[in-house]
Design an enzyme around this catalytic site. Structure first.
Site: not given
Ligand code: NAP
Length: 243
Positions: A8, A10, A151, A155
Site C-alpha cells: 500500500g 502508492s 476496523y 487492527k
C-alpha cells in the site's frame, strides 16, 4: 544494498515510508492495488534518489497475488531485508449496519493481508537468519473506536499477530514490531470536514494532526540497526491522542 517491500505504498503513509527508505539507500518493492498513476509517479521520484524501485500491483488480500509478488521480488533482488505491512482500508459505520462483505473486505486487507505477506516472506528471512517485519496497526486496535468496530478488531488482530510472531521468529534472528498511528492526515481522513479535523487536533495533546513522516520515521528506526534489540513491541505514534 538492502531491500524493503512496502504494501500500500502508492499514497499516504506508505508513500512516505517508501521515500524514507529510498533516501537511506534501500531498493524498494513498491506494492499498490488501484492507484497505478500515483505509484508510477512515486517510482520515478524514488529512482531519482539513485535506488531501484520495483512496482508491483497486487491485492494484499489475495494470497496468490501476494505469493507471485514476493516470488518476483526475490528473483529480482535476491532477498527482502525489511517487510512493511502498511496497506489498509477504513470503515466507519455502526456495527449493526455493517454487512458481512464489508467485514470480509476490512479483515481481508487489514488482517489477512498482513498474514499473507508474512507467509510469503518469512521463509526467505528464516533462510537468511535475519529480517525485520513492521506491521502498521492503529491506536483503535489498542483502545477501540466507536463506529469503527470492525476496523478496530482487524487492527487488534494485527497487534496480537505481531506479538506471537515476534516470539516465534526471534530464534531465527527476525524481529517483528508494530506501529500504531493515531490521527494522521492522509486520504483516510477524506470523509472528515475541517471542523471535525480541528476537533481531533484539539483532542491531541501535542495539538496537531500527525503527518505520514511522523510514522515513516518510526518505521525506519525499527528497521534500522539502532533497533536491533527491539522485537514484539507496539509503538504508538499519536501525539498523545490515546492517553
Ligand atoms: P490511505 O492514504 O488511504 O492509503 C492506503 C494505502 O493502502 C494505499 O496506498 C492503497 O493502495 C493501499 N491499499 C488499500 N487496499 C489495498 C489492497 N487490497 N492491496 C494493496 N494495497 C491496498 O491510508 P493511510 O492513512 O496512508 O494508511 C496507511 C496505514 O496506516 C493503513 O494500514 C491504516 O489503517 C493505518 N492507519 C492510518 C491512520 C490515519 O489516520 N491515516 C491511523 C491509524 C492507522 P491503492 O490506492 O493503490 O489501492
Amino acid at each position: 544494498m538492502k531491500t524493503v517491500l512496502i504494501t500500500g505504498a502508492s499514497r499516504g503513509i506508505g508513500k512516505e515510508i517508501a521515500l524514507k527508505f529510498a533516501s537511506k539507500g534501500y531498493d524498494i518493492i513498491l506494492n499498490y492495488n488501484s492507484s497505478e498513476q500515483k505509484a508510477k509517479d512515486l517510482s520515478k521520484q524514488i529512482e531519482k534518489l539513485g535506488v531501484k524501485c520495483m512496482l508491483y500491483k497486487a491485492d494484499v488480500a489475495d494470497e496468490v497475488q501476494v505469493e507471485q509478488m514476493v516470488n518476483v521480488a526475490l528473483k529480482t533482488f535476491g532477498r527482502i531485508d525489511v517487510l512493511v505491512n502498511n496497506a489498509g482500508v477504513a470503515l466507519s459505520k455502526l456495527f449493526q449496519q455493517t454487512t458481512p462483505s464489508e467485514v470480509a473486505k476490512v479483515f481481508g486487507v487489514n488482517t489477512f493481508g498482513v498474514i499473507n505477506l508474512g507467509r510469503a516472506v518469512v521463509p526467505s528471512m528464516v533462510s537468511e537468519k535475519c529480517g525485520k517485519i513492521i506491521n502498521i496497526s492503529s491506536i483503535w486496535g489498542k483502545v477501540g473506536a466507536s463506529m469503527e468496530t470492525i476496523y478496530s478488531a482487524s487492527k487488534g488482530a494485527v497487534i496480537a499477530f505481531t506479538l506471537a510472531l515476534a516470539k516465534e521468529l526471534a530464534p531465527s534472528g527476525i524481529s517483528v514490531n508494530c506501529v500504531c498511528p493515531g490521527v494522521i492526515d492522509t486520504d483516510m481522513l477524506l470523509n472528515l470536514n475541517n471542523d471535525e479535523k480541528n476537533d481531533l487536533k484539539e483532542q491531541t495533546p501535542l495539538n496537531r494532526l500527525g503527518t505520514p513522516e511522523d510514522v515513516a520515521n518510526v518505521v525506519y528506526f525499527l528497521a534500522s540497526d539502532s533497533a536491533n534489540f527491539i522485537t514484539g513491541q507496539v509503538i504508538t505514534v499519536d501525539g498523545g491522542f490515546a492517553l
